[in-house]
Design a protein around this motif. Structure first.
Motif, mmCIF file in Angstrom:
data_model
loop_
_atom_site.group_PDB
_atom_site.id
_atom_site.type_symbol
_atom_site.label_atom_id
_atom_site.label_comp_id
_atom_site.label_asym_id
_atom_site.label_seq_id
_atom_site.Cartn_x
_atom_site.Cartn_y
_atom_site.Cartn_z
ATOM 1 N N UNK A 198 0.853 -1.177 0.000
ATOM 2 C CA UNK A 198 0.000 0.000 0.000
ATOM 3 C C UNK A 198 0.892 1.231 0.000
ATOM 4 N N UNK A 199 0.540 2.229 -0.775
ATOM 5 C CA UNK A 199 1.399 3.396 -0.967
ATOM 6 C C UNK A 199 1.700 4.097 0.346
ATOM 7 N N UNK A 200 2.999 4.400 0.549
ATOM 8 C CA UNK A 200 3.434 5.102 1.750
ATOM 9 C C UNK A 200 3.916 4.196 2.855
ATOM 10 N N UNK A 201 3.468 2.936 2.865
ATOM 11 C CA UNK A 201 3.877 2.007 3.922
ATOM 12 C C UNK A 201 5.203 1.343 3.560
ATOM 13 N N UNK A 202 5.845 0.642 4.510
ATOM 14 C CA UNK A 202 7.137 0.015 4.197
ATOM 15 C C UNK A 202 7.037 -0.950 3.022
ATOM 16 N N UNK A 203 8.047 -0.939 2.180
ATOM 17 C CA UNK A 203 8.058 -1.807 0.999
ATOM 18 C C UNK A 203 8.144 -3.279 1.414
ATOM 19 N N UNK A 204 7.630 -4.187 0.569
ATOM 20 C CA UNK A 204 7.619 -5.613 0.908
ATOM 21 C C UNK A 204 8.898 -6.315 0.448
ATOM 22 N N UNK A 205 9.465 -7.108 1.312
ATOM 23 C CA UNK A 205 10.662 -7.872 0.943
ATOM 24 C C UNK A 205 10.431 -9.382 1.035
ATOM 25 N N UNK A 206 9.195 -9.788 1.377
ATOM 26 C CA UNK A 206 8.812 -11.201 1.377
ATOM 27 C C UNK A 206 7.427 -11.319 0.751
ATOM 28 N N UNK A 207 7.098 -12.510 0.297
ATOM 29 C CA UNK A 207 5.766 -12.689 -0.294
ATOM 30 C C UNK A 207 4.688 -12.492 0.771
ATOM 31 N N UNK A 208 5.017 -12.806 2.039
ATOM 32 C CA UNK A 208 4.025 -12.650 3.108
ATOM 33 C C UNK A 208 3.664 -11.184 3.304
ATOM 34 N N UNK A 209 4.634 -10.281 3.126
ATOM 35 C CA UNK A 209 4.328 -8.849 3.196
ATOM 36 C C UNK A 209 3.286 -8.478 2.139
ATOM 37 N N UNK A 210 3.419 -9.058 0.942
ATOM 38 C CA UNK A 210 2.448 -8.787 -0.133
ATOM 39 C C UNK A 210 1.071 -9.342 0.228
ATOM 40 N N UNK A 211 1.056 -10.524 0.812
ATOM 41 C CA UNK A 211 -0.212 -11.108 1.272
ATOM 42 C C UNK A 211 -0.868 -10.182 2.291
ATOM 43 N N UNK A 212 -0.085 -9.682 3.242
ATOM 44 C CA UNK A 212 -0.617 -8.804 4.283
ATOM 45 C C UNK A 212 -1.226 -7.535 3.690
ATOM 46 N N UNK A 213 -0.593 -6.998 2.645
ATOM 47 C CA UNK A 213 -1.007 -5.693 2.106
ATOM 48 C C UNK A 213 -2.036 -5.786 0.986
ATOM 49 N N UNK A 214 -1.943 -6.817 0.140
ATOM 50 C CA UNK A 214 -2.650 -6.764 -1.138
ATOM 51 C C UNK A 214 -3.613 -7.919 -1.387
ATOM 52 N N UNK A 215 -3.768 -8.825 -0.434
ATOM 53 C CA UNK A 215 -4.683 -9.951 -0.654
ATOM 54 C C UNK A 215 -6.093 -9.420 -0.911
ATOM 55 N N UNK A 216 -6.693 -9.886 -1.975
ATOM 56 C CA UNK A 216 -8.026 -9.431 -2.352
ATOM 57 C C UNK A 216 -8.022 -8.210 -3.253
ATOM 58 N N UNK A 217 -6.827 -7.622 -3.479
ATOM 59 C CA UNK A 217 -6.712 -6.444 -4.339
ATOM 60 C C UNK A 217 -6.001 -6.750 -5.658
ATOM 61 N N UNK A 218 -5.331 -7.906 -5.738
ATOM 62 C CA UNK A 218 -4.574 -8.270 -6.936
ATOM 63 C C UNK A 218 -4.963 -9.681 -7.364
#
Length: 352
Positions: A149-169
């Motif tokens: 999500x824009x402005x938040x810490x960038x993701x360095x693991x796939x789990x970070x992406x799951x936390x931020x973007x699940x249901x949006x991509x």
């Protein structure tokens, strides 16, 4: 809400089915979170303006913020850039594939949605073999800002992406953690002298070693004017930030320790609520009188870069409200770490 798939690709040769699955989603206009060596990226077909708009929506990203276009090999470069000056050729030979993005004049048919309305394109060839295999299979350059999500810490693991973007991509690629940990160096090659707009793992000194000279944009270390154009990703005033308020503290170990302990003592005397944390180096921990979280060893800038965004994410899970961060020196890769922390702290800096 989208139905998000998890696609496992650890080795692009062995997991060919996953590569083809991710490529098929991208070719039909979908969004896929993909690994690179720097951070995870949220990828779309760079030539599909509707897909690129959906990236902005999924991230909550301002549409004047240009995206980096990723290519799989040099043969793909003319599809996005219409000029490749001598300095760019030298830098590509030295650092591609790798964590270096070059700003070049764009081809006419590259959508404005991808370039933030600019006449230039930010382009790089990543080192990570998974994303390069996906680009090759999709047969199109990919626009891919960080998959958070824009402005938040960038993701360095796939789990970070799951936390931020699940249901949006449409899909998230499960793969190895990113090895660099901070976004690529961005260098403009539009003028006579290469100009670093965002520091990363490829340092200004290394660029100067190839090109003879280099300049670093003032916005890397100083607050940019509010109306300044966004020429590169990562130039916004506040970026990479957890929910907690951060203050960057630059000084020696003992200056930092004494400052943190004094702030904590004053807060206790005033009856301020708990939630003060120190984000520090390993060497600081035993001297601090507040809860601590380390992001590496002092002067080991590469390890700090790898740990940085994961630690910023952990702060929210730990319930931190006010975080005093021991700043690295802005030299070498430390310049990239310092730059990200400066923006995470919204330029709240104390120099001791």
């Amino acid at each position: 809400m989208k139905k998000t798939e998890l696609i496992s690709i650890m080795d692009p040769q062995e997991d060919r089915e996953g590569v083809e699955q991710a490529a098929a989603i991208l070719k039909r206009g979908g969004l896929v979170a993909v690994p690179t060596e720097t951070v995870y990226g949220l990828a779309a077909d760079a030539f599909n303006p509707q897909s690129v708009k959906e990236v902005y929506f999924a991230k909550g990203r301002p549409q004047d913020n240009p995206m980096i276009v990723h290519i799989s090999d040099l043969a793909m470069l003319p599809r996005v850039a219409k000029d490749f000056p001598e300095a760019a050729k030298k830098l590509a030979e030295a650092f591609w594939p790798g964590p270096l993005t070059m700003i070049l004049p764009k081809v006419e048919n590259l959508p404005d949605e991808t370039t933030g309305g600019l006449a230039t394109v930010a382009v790089r060839m990543p080192q990570n073999e998974v994303i390069r295999a996906i680009i090759e299979a999709a047969d199109t350059p990919l626009a891919a800002p960080s998959a958070n999500r824009s402005g938040s810490p960038s993701p360095t693991t796939y789990q970070h992406c799951v936390d931020d973007l699940w249901g949006l991509v449409d899909a998230i690629v499960e793969s190895e953690d990113c090895t660099v940990g901070v976004e690529s160096t961005v260098v403009s090659l539009l003028g006579e002298t290469p100009l670093v707009l965002r520091p990363g793992a490829v340092t200004p000194e290394e660029i100067a070693g190839v090109c003879g000279e280099v300049k670093v944009d003032d916005a890397v270390l100083h607050l940019p004017p509010e109306d300044a154009p966004v020429l590169s990703p990562g130039m916004k005033y506040k970026h990479y930030s957890p929910a907690a308020k951060l203050r960057l503290v630059r000084g020696s170990q003992w200056d930092y320790v004494n400052y943190v302990n004094e702030v904590a003592k004053k807060a206790e005397e005033e009856g301020a609520p708990n939630g003060i944390f120190a984000m520090c180096f390993d060497e600081d921990i035993h001297h601090l009188e507040v809860p601590t979280i380390s992001y590496g060893v002092a002067y080991d800038y590469e390890s700090q870069a790898r740990e940085l965004f994961d630690v910023l994410r952990q702060l929210d899970k730990l319930g931190a409200h006010f975080v005093l961060v021991h700043a690295p020196e802005p030299e070498g890769v430390g310049l990239a770490v310092y730059n990200r922390l400066l923006r995470a702290a919204a330029f709240d800096l104390v120099e001791l």
